[in-house]
Write a protein that holds these residues in place. Sequence first.
Motif, PDB file in Angstrom:
ATOM      1  N   ALA A  87       4.251  -3.548 -11.263  1.00 29.66           N
ATOM      2  CA  ALA A  87       3.398  -2.887 -10.284  1.00 29.66           C
ATOM      3  C   ALA A  87       1.968  -2.781 -10.806  1.00 29.66           C
ATOM      4  N   ASP A  88       1.011  -2.959  -9.912  1.00 32.48           N
ATOM      5  CA  ASP A  88      -0.404  -2.834 -10.252  1.00 32.48           C
ATOM      6  C   ASP A  88      -0.788  -1.355 -10.227  1.00 32.48           C
ATOM      7  N   PRO A  89      -1.190  -0.783 -11.331  1.00 33.67           N
ATOM      8  CA  PRO A  89      -1.545   0.641 -11.339  1.00 33.67           C
ATOM      9  C   PRO A  89      -2.755   0.964 -10.467  1.00 33.67           C
ATOM     10  N   ARG A  90      -3.524  -0.054 -10.067  1.00 35.43           N
ATOM     11  CA  ARG A  90      -4.711   0.172  -9.236  1.00 35.43           C
ATOM     12  C   ARG A  90      -4.422  -0.017  -7.745  1.00 35.43           C
ATOM     13  N   ARG A  91      -3.153  -0.258  -7.397  1.00 35.50           N
ATOM     14  CA  ARG A  91      -2.832  -0.527  -5.995  1.00 35.50           C
ATOM     15  C   ARG A  91      -3.191   0.683  -5.126  1.00 35.50           C
ATOM     16  N   PRO A  92      -3.616   0.445  -3.887  1.00 37.63           N
ATOM     17  CA  PRO A  92      -3.973   1.555  -2.996  1.00 37.63           C
ATOM     18  C   PRO A  92      -2.725   2.249  -2.456  1.00 37.63           C
ATOM     19  N   SER A  93      -2.901   3.403  -1.886  1.00 41.71           N
ATOM     20  CA  SER A  93      -1.820   4.138  -1.229  1.00 41.71           C
ATOM     21  C   SER A  93      -2.342   4.725   0.072  1.00 41.71           C
ATOM     22  N   ASN A  94      -1.557   4.596   1.125  1.00 44.12           N
ATOM     23  CA  ASN A  94      -2.005   5.090   2.434  1.00 44.12           C
ATOM     24  C   ASN A  94      -1.369   6.418   2.821  1.00 44.12           C
TER      25      ASN A  94
ATOM     26  N   TRP B  15       0.795  -1.218   0.000  1.00 45.23           N
ATOM     27  CA  TRP B  15       0.000   0.000   0.000  1.00 45.23           C
ATOM     28  C   TRP B  15       0.838   1.282   0.000  1.00 45.23           C
ATOM     29  N   VAL B  16       2.156   1.169   0.063  1.00 43.24           N
ATOM     30  CA  VAL B  16       2.989   2.363   0.032  1.00 43.24           C
ATOM     31  C   VAL B  16       2.824   3.070  -1.319  1.00 43.24           C
ATOM     32  N   LEU B  17       2.839   4.390  -1.300  1.00 44.33           N
ATOM     33  CA  LEU B  17       2.809   5.137  -2.552  1.00 44.33           C
ATOM     34  C   LEU B  17       4.114   4.858  -3.297  1.00 44.33           C
ATOM     35  N   SER B  18       4.000   4.237  -4.461  1.00 39.41           N
ATOM     36  CA  SER B  18       5.184   3.816  -5.209  1.00 39.41           C
ATOM     37  C   SER B  18       5.094   4.273  -6.656  1.00 39.41           C
ATOM     38  N   ARG B  19       6.200   4.773  -7.154  1.00 40.61           N
ATOM     39  CA  ARG B  19       6.308   5.112  -8.569  1.00 40.61           C
ATOM     40  C   ARG B  19       7.305   4.188  -9.271  1.00 40.61           C
ATOM     41  N   LEU B  20       7.537   3.036  -8.662  1.00 36.49           N
ATOM     42  CA  LEU B  20       8.427   2.045  -9.256  1.00 36.49           C
ATOM     43  C   LEU B  20       7.664   1.252 -10.310  1.00 36.49           C
ATOM     44  N   SER B  21       8.371   0.754 -11.283  1.00 36.04           N
ATOM     45  CA  SER B  21       7.722  -0.004 -12.352  1.00 36.04           C
ATOM     46  C   SER B  21       7.356  -1.411 -11.921  1.00 36.04           C
TER      47      SER B  21
END
Length: 339
Positions: A273-280, A198-204
């Motif tokens: 990475a899943d583009p729909r993943r959540p971010s907290n 759930w971490v905000l990630s801009r990794l591929s």
Amino acid sequence: MGSARQSQVAVVTGATAGVGRAVVRELAGRGMRIALLARGSTGLDAAAAEVRAAGGQALPIPTDMADYAQVEAAAARVSGELGPIDLWINDAFTSVFAPFVEIGPEEFRRVTEVTYLGYVYGTRAALDRMLPRDSGTIVQVGSALAYRSIPLQSAYCGAKHAIVGFTESLRTELMHAGSGVRVTQVHLPAVNTPQFSWVLSRLSRHAQPVPPIYQPEVVARAIVHAADHPNRREYWVGSSTVATILANRVIPGLLDRYLARTGFGSQQTDEPADPRRPSNLWDPVDDGRGTDFGAHGAFDARAHGHSPQVWLSRHRPLLAASAVAAGAAGAAVAAALRR
């Protein structure tokens, strides 16, 4: 000042997931009264239910640690409903996985406010209640990254470094005052927690902890041990933490070059990475989803459930005494052979 084993009231921040959730479970088994501070109603309700099932008393309080007014209000509620606070464990954090130039200023500020200022606010709220009683323990949950930064986590590493500087300054002030309040730090290795989902990630690719990876129960036991023995200024959990901190003291430049080569790939799996993943980062991911993320992340198959280094660290006085005894015995034998 009593130990965590004797304490009646504990506060755990970041209590609903990962290491914080594992710490709550460890303390609940002692029948303690535990205040759970975190965002997200689903995780708070689930963690509180676990505390009660284990025989403890739970007080879940929705709290954003970046907001001092919320932290102070939570501490006042704990004191009013559970009693004097004996133990405060700071563990709440958030992060952004990305190169520094891809992190927006508002995102960097948010990570700093939660991960660093959240500890400052929690510590202040605890001290305001512990100092008049001249009793209590504060545990700062840190990281090997508090001493050795790595790429892609500049905001998190900066915050963890700041916690060390803040805590060392505070400790000397408490010592100067002859205070009975104790503060200690516990620095962790890579841990299998839900944050990598759930971490905000801009990794591929999907983010991962840098191996070796430990289960949250390993570090939870170490954190509670530190609360029981707070006179030690800090604890290092896991052989990788020990190696990282010591190597950084001796060969920091070599580590710079090593991490420049390996630090990007080692923090990503082979899965895209899943583009729909959540971010907290801004909002809790369990609200509106009805999902309790618990203590474990997605790396159970690769995570270690035990750490020989932690055992050795906890039994250091016994090992030292054994070494002295063995040395004395050896000297006696040698002297007898020379006769």
